[in-house]
Design a protein around this motif. Structure first.
Motif, short mmCIF file in Angstrom:
data_model
loop_
_atom_site.label_atom_id
_atom_site.label_comp_id
_atom_site.label_asym_id
_atom_site.label_seq_id
_atom_site.Cartn_x
_atom_site.Cartn_y
_atom_site.Cartn_z
N LEU A 25 0.86 -1.18 0.00
CA LEU A 25 0.00 0.00 0.00
C LEU A 25 0.90 1.23 0.00
N CYS A 26 0.92 1.92 -1.11
CA CYS A 26 1.87 3.00 -1.35
C CYS A 26 1.15 4.36 -1.37
N PRO A 27 1.56 5.28 -0.50
CA PRO A 27 0.93 6.61 -0.52
C PRO A 27 1.15 7.27 -1.87
N ASP A 28 0.09 7.86 -2.41
CA ASP A 28 0.22 8.50 -3.73
C ASP A 28 0.90 9.86 -3.63
N ASP A 29 1.02 10.39 -2.41
CA ASP A 29 1.67 11.68 -2.19
C ASP A 29 2.55 11.55 -0.95
N ARG A 30 3.85 11.45 -1.15
CA ARG A 30 4.76 11.20 -0.03
C ARG A 30 4.83 12.38 0.93
N MET A 31 4.67 13.59 0.45
CA MET A 31 4.66 14.76 1.34
C MET A 31 3.48 14.64 2.31
N SER A 32 2.31 14.34 1.78
CA SER A 32 1.13 14.16 2.63
C SER A 32 1.31 12.98 3.58
N VAL A 127 -2.47 4.64 -2.58
CA VAL A 127 -3.38 5.01 -1.50
C VAL A 127 -3.58 6.52 -1.59
N PRO A 128 -4.81 6.96 -1.89
CA PRO A 128 -5.06 8.39 -2.07
C PRO A 128 -5.02 9.15 -0.73
N MET A 129 -3.92 9.84 -0.47
CA MET A 129 -3.71 10.50 0.81
C MET A 129 -4.67 11.65 1.07
N GLU A 130 -5.25 12.22 0.01
CA GLU A 130 -6.18 13.35 0.21
C GLU A 130 -7.54 12.88 0.74
N GLU A 135 -12.23 6.01 3.18
CA GLU A 135 -12.20 6.04 1.71
C GLU A 135 -10.89 5.46 1.18
N ARG A 136 -9.77 5.75 1.86
CA ARG A 136 -8.47 5.17 1.45
C ARG A 136 -8.54 3.64 1.50
N ILE A 137 -9.12 3.12 2.57
CA ILE A 137 -9.24 1.67 2.72
C ILE A 137 -10.12 1.10 1.61
N LYS A 138 -11.21 1.76 1.33
CA LYS A 138 -12.15 1.29 0.30
C LYS A 138 -11.48 1.26 -1.07
N VAL A 139 -10.80 2.35 -1.43
CA VAL A 139 -10.15 2.43 -2.74
C VAL A 139 -9.08 1.35 -2.88
N ALA A 140 -8.21 1.23 -1.88
CA ALA A 140 -7.13 0.24 -1.94
C ALA A 140 -7.69 -1.18 -1.98
N SER A 141 -8.73 -1.44 -1.19
CA SER A 141 -9.34 -2.78 -1.16
C SER A 141 -9.92 -3.15 -2.52
N SER A 173 0.27 -0.50 -11.13
CA SER A 173 1.30 -0.80 -10.15
C SER A 173 2.65 -0.21 -10.57
N ALA A 174 3.01 -0.42 -11.82
CA ALA A 174 4.29 0.09 -12.32
C ALA A 174 4.33 1.61 -12.25
N GLN A 175 3.24 2.27 -12.60
CA GLN A 175 3.18 3.73 -12.56
C GLN A 175 3.26 4.23 -11.12
N THR A 176 2.59 3.55 -10.21
CA THR A 176 2.61 3.93 -8.79
C THR A 176 4.03 3.81 -8.23
N LYS A 177 4.69 2.73 -8.59
CA LYS A 177 6.07 2.49 -8.14
C LYS A 177 6.99 3.59 -8.67
N LEU A 178 6.85 3.92 -9.94
CA LEU A 178 7.67 4.96 -10.57
C LEU A 178 7.38 6.33 -9.94
N ASP A 179 6.11 6.65 -9.74
CA ASP A 179 5.74 7.92 -9.11
C ASP A 179 6.34 8.03 -7.71
N ASN A 180 6.29 6.93 -6.96
CA ASN A 180 6.83 6.92 -5.60
C ASN A 180 8.32 7.23 -5.62
N GLU A 181 9.02 6.64 -6.55
CA GLU A 181 10.46 6.87 -6.65
C GLU A 181 10.75 8.32 -7.05
N GLN A 182 9.98 8.86 -8.00
CA GLN A 182 10.17 10.25 -8.44
C GLN A 182 9.91 11.23 -7.29
N GLN A 183 8.86 10.97 -6.51
CA GLN A 183 8.54 11.85 -5.38
C GLN A 183 9.65 11.81 -4.33
#
Length: 193
Positions: A25-32, A127-130, A135-141, A173-183
């Motif tokens: 479960l990867c936060p979509d916004d690391r600052m948040s 995981v949509p941090m906003e 709602e985060r649990i619902k979306v991820a599930s 998944s690949a895009q989320t992983k890449l975004d996490n690394e870029q952030q």
């Protein structure tokens, strides 16, 4: 009849014919996410981390060299409680303790993300941090449930980072992983509030 547990490790579950799928479960916004980590640290303090640590220590249930004593939270609390020249109302020492505690927690979260990014068998679930907790649990599930329904080959395609950055064809998944690394490259500018 096939015996599942023999007491002897022999190969992976996947090699035994089981369709094992791992998720991070990867936060979509690391600052948040780091702001959330800071709030959780504050909540632990408000719920009595210092009092609990002191009680465990004076009753001998928090031995100096134990694994628990080195755990994030207890370690910083003990350092604060046992500091030299301690005085009541020492705001500077307290703020330093809070900062050390939150920093250690954020660093641990960062290490977890780095570790999971290196493991190619984990699907990254954004995981949509906003959103609120429910709602985060619902979306991820829902995403996990959908990925569990995929045929094995399509699930494995989700894990592939073969495409280059900027390619619109990266799967979730690949895009989320890449975004996490870029952030992560921007995190050196994070300032705790």
């Amino acid at each position: 009849e096939k015996e599942i547990y023999t007491g002897i490790r022999s190969g992976s579950l996947l090699e035994s014919g089981y369709d094992v799928r791992c998720f991070f479960l990867c936060p979509d916004d690391r600052m948040s996410h780091f702001q959330t980590v800071d709030r959780r640290c504050e909540e632990m303090l408000l719920r009595g981390l210092l009092r609990e640590t002191a009680q465990l220590y004076v009753t001998g249930r928090l031995p100096e060299e134990s694994q628990v004593t080195r755990a994030i939270g207890y370690r910083q609390a003990l350092e604060y409680l046992k500091r030299e020249n301690a005085r009541s109302g020492d705001r500077e020492a307290f703020m330093s303790f809070v900062d050390d505690f939150a920093t250690a927690t954020r660093q641990y979260a960062k290490k977890q993300m780095q570790w999971f990014r290196r493991d190619e068998e984990f699907a990254f679930i954004p995981v949509p941090m906003e959103k609120g907790k429910e709602e985060r649990i619902k979306v991820a599930s829902e995403i996990i449930a959908d990925m569990c329904k995929l045929p094995r080959k399509l699930f494995e395609d989700e894990l592939s980072l073969d495409a280059k950055e900027g390619n619109q064809d990266l799967l979730l998944s690949a895009q989320t992983k890449l975004d996490n690394e870029q952030q992560g490259k921007k995190m050196k500018f994070f300032v705790s509030k």
